[in-house]
Write an enzyme that holds these catalytic residues in place. Structure first.
Site, PDB file in Angstrom:
ATOM      1  N   CYS A   1      57.824  82.260  -1.348  1.00 49.89           N
ATOM      2  CA  CYS A   1      57.469  82.501   0.058  1.00 49.89           C
ATOM      3  C   CYS A   1      58.617  83.157   0.814  1.00 49.89           C
ATOM      4  O   CYS A   1      58.400  83.857   1.789  1.00 49.89           O
ATOM      5  CB  CYS A   1      57.065  81.193   0.730  1.00 49.89           C
ATOM      6  SG  CYS A   1      58.363  79.928   0.694  1.00 49.89           S
TER       7      CYS A   1
ATOM      8  N   GLU B   1      54.158  74.533   5.194  1.00 53.98           N
ATOM      9  CA  GLU B   1      55.106  75.591   4.826  1.00 53.98           C
ATOM     10  C   GLU B   1      54.292  76.608   4.043  1.00 53.98           C
ATOM     11  O   GLU B   1      53.875  76.350   2.919  1.00 53.98           O
ATOM     12  CB  GLU B   1      56.249  74.999   4.002  1.00 53.98           C
ATOM     13  CG  GLU B   1      57.499  75.869   4.006  1.00 53.98           C
ATOM     14  CD  GLU B   1      57.398  77.044   3.052  1.00 53.98           C
ATOM     15  OE1 GLU B   1      57.190  78.188   3.552  1.00 53.98           O
ATOM     16  OE2 GLU B   1      57.492  76.840   1.844  1.00 53.98           O
TER      17      GLU B   1
ATOM     18  N   GLU C   1      51.144  89.412   1.862  1.00 57.17           N
ATOM     19  CA  GLU C   1      51.995  88.807   0.843  1.00 57.17           C
ATOM     20  C   GLU C   1      51.454  89.145  -0.547  1.00 57.17           C
ATOM     21  O   GLU C   1      50.347  88.756  -0.908  1.00 57.17           O
ATOM     22  CB  GLU C   1      52.046  87.296   1.044  1.00 57.17           C
ATOM     23  CG  GLU C   1      53.099  86.603   0.220  1.00 57.17           C
ATOM     24  CD  GLU C   1      53.208  85.125   0.538  1.00 57.17           C
ATOM     25  OE1 GLU C   1      54.327  84.592   0.513  1.00 57.17           O
ATOM     26  OE2 GLU C   1      52.166  84.496   0.807  1.00 57.17           O
TER      27      GLU C   1
ATOM     28  N   LYS D   1      50.256  65.219  -4.920  1.00 57.81           N
ATOM     29  CA  LYS D   1      49.478  66.049  -5.837  1.00 57.81           C
ATOM     30  C   LYS D   1      50.248  67.333  -6.117  1.00 57.81           C
ATOM     31  O   LYS D   1      50.360  68.208  -5.259  1.00 57.81           O
ATOM     32  CB  LYS D   1      48.104  66.428  -5.261  1.00 57.81           C
ATOM     33  CG  LYS D   1      47.210  67.111  -6.331  1.00 57.81           C
ATOM     34  CD  LYS D   1      46.045  67.889  -5.735  1.00 57.81           C
ATOM     35  CE  LYS D   1      46.379  69.339  -5.521  1.00 57.81           C
ATOM     36  NZ  LYS D   1      46.606  70.103  -6.781  1.00 57.81           N
TER      37      LYS D   1
END
Length: 504
Positions: free
Chosen positions: A300, A266, A398, A191
């Protein structure tokens, strides 16, 4: 600063967008309940893609197809050389359609086209590396258990794998997962993000052309609630590998735990580049600009924190700001663009709010700090926030945008402490000509990767993943195929066996 983005030259603005279907059991199909999705290019404000979206029933169909292909199909039982040949053919086909795939990612994600080309080329390289691992995957034998016993440890494919990928690197990240699962002999349900699905659909076309058997790779398009959630909990799925935010990763792990699926995650990062006075400062400035603004900071691995020694901080920041002013923000389809568009208007607002909050906390905005007027799409000015304290949100959370937070230090121990003052542990960089300093920081940093006198280089041979809340497990590297296997121990006995039962 005002950008001048003209979407009129886009074919999609004249002839309309292409419509993409799902791939289930080797056939292109719409969803069972007729859901539809569409994507407006973040760089141009033009509708560029339409999708047939799936739902729970489509996940059920895909899972059944993947299960049949695993238990009854040829793929898990093929010679490794034959599986490798399919992966190598796929890599060749990726290269042949590189420009098309890169353009799709640039249109849907807003990344610069030149960068997208590099990512597609890198993806092809990963497929070739995975092919090499298919042929070297092996188990172990133990002939040291006594004269009557032989032990054999097999590496068998884990089964059906759900692969869920994000929007920021649509084609590259699926390449960090799918070819290794296929190399191990697994079957898969993939997906992609509902915002950047087109290039993954093209990958499905290439896999079929390369000779992948029906049902081995199924691609289900749609949202997390409608598709992703069911892929995580489905009883026919043996493993889930997910790349995305730490928040969603935690929810995914929790959902997968109900059936004790293997998970690989991850997740997010708040990565630091540490600059010492003896560093090659010109190289460090270039890497710091690259690390902060590459992919508009929607990465990331972004070097979103600069931890610079007080002795060189003023000169370093002056040089950084001078170079940052030359970074070209603009149309993702322009070869000269270095920073493209922000993925959605909502995400742009989130980035801007993070900078506003940092100012309210006492930090200073040295450059940038807000979105750019463009006429079409949404763009963010490269931003530097100084006077940042480690307890501030801008130093810990973040932002996922082109925003650099700057902190200063005096002692090595202080720099190490600043590197580790977040919940994340994905990557870090250290800049020093002194090997003792570089090794000290690299060994101490609680991150999955540390770059020394460089930043954000990547190779298929080197494992990638994070510590702490940056993830679980590793991608790439020689162990990548093993991650999609289970160990099975077989013990062979020869000769008479001593009876456990004793008469009398």
């Amino acid at each position: 600063m005002t950008l001048h983005i003209d979407p009129k030259h886009l074919p999609e603005a004249q002839s309309g967008p292409r419509r993409y279907q799902m791939l289930i059991d080797g056939k292109w199909t719409d969803g069972e309940v007729g859901l539809e999705g569409e994507r407006v290019s973040p760089g141009h404000g033009v509708l560029v893609s339409r999708y047939a979206f799936g739902s729970e029933g489509d996940v059920n169909r895909a899972a059944a197809a993947a299960r049949r292909a695993f238990h009854r199909g040829p793929w898990p039982r093929m010679k490794a050389a034959d599986r490798a040949a399919v992966l190598l053919k796929t890599a060749d086909l990726i290269d042949a359609r590189r420009e098309e795939i890169a353009r799709l990612d640039a249109l849907e994600s807003g990344k610069p086209i030149a960068q997208a080309r590099g990512e597609v080329a890198g993806a092809a390289d990963i497929w070739r590396y995975a092919a090499s691992l298919a042929r070297t995957l092996h188990g172990e034998s133990y002939a040291n258990l006594g004269d009557s016993m032989l032990g054999v440890v097999l590496r068998e494919p884990i089964g059906v794998v759900s692969i869920i990928t994000p929007w920021n690197f649509p084609f590259l990240i699926v390449a960090q997962k799918l070819p290794f699962a296929l190399a191990a002999g697994c079957t898969a349900i993939v997906k992609p993000s509902e915002m950047t699905s087109a290039s993954t659909v093209v990958l499905g076309e290439l896999l079929m052309e390369a000779g992948l058997p029906e049902g081995v790779c199924n691609i289900v398009l749609g949202t997390g609630p409608e598709v992703g959630a069911h892929m995580v909990t489905h009883p026919s799925v043996d493993m889930v590998t997910f790349t995305g935010s730490t928040r969603v990763g935690k929810a995914t792990m929790q959902a997968a735990s109900a059936t004790l699926k293997k998970v690989a995650m991850e997740l997010g990062g708040k990565n630091a580049q540490v600059v010492f006075p003896d560093a090659d400062l010109e190289a460090a400035v270039d890497a710091a600009v690259f690390g902060a603004f590459f992919n508009a900071g929607e990465c990331c691995n972004a070097g979103s924190r600069l931890i610079v020694h007080k002795a060189v901080a003023a000169d370093f920041l002056a040089a950084f700001e001078k170079r940052a002013a030359k970074v070209r923000v603009g149309d993702p389809l322009d070869d000269a663009t270095k920073v493209g568009a922000i993925i959605t208007p909502e995400h742009l607002k989130k980035i801007e709010n993070a900078v506003v909050d940092a100012s309210a906390d006492g930090a200073s905005v040295a450059i940038g700090g807000a979105g750019l007027a463009s006429g079409a799409g949404q763009y963010m000015a490269p931003t530097v926030v100084t006077g940042v304290k480690p307890e501030m949100a801008i130093a810990r959370d973040e932002v996922f945008g082109p925003v650099l937070s700057v902190m200063e230090f005096e002692r090595v121990e202080e720099a190490i402490r600043l590197v580790d003052t977040t919940d994340y542990g994905l990557s870090a960089g250290v800049w020093s000509k002194d090997i003792d300093t570089a090794v000290t920081v690299a060994r101490a940093a609680r991150t999955g990767t540390v770059w020394v006198n460089t930043f954000m280089d990547g190779y298929p041979e080197l494992p990638f993943g994070g510590m702490k809340q940056s993830g679980v497990g590793r991608e790439l590297g020689k162990g990548a195929v093993e991650d999609f296997t289970e160990s099975k121990t077989i013990q062979f006995h020869r000769g008479p066996r001593t009876s456990w039962w004793v008469d009398g």
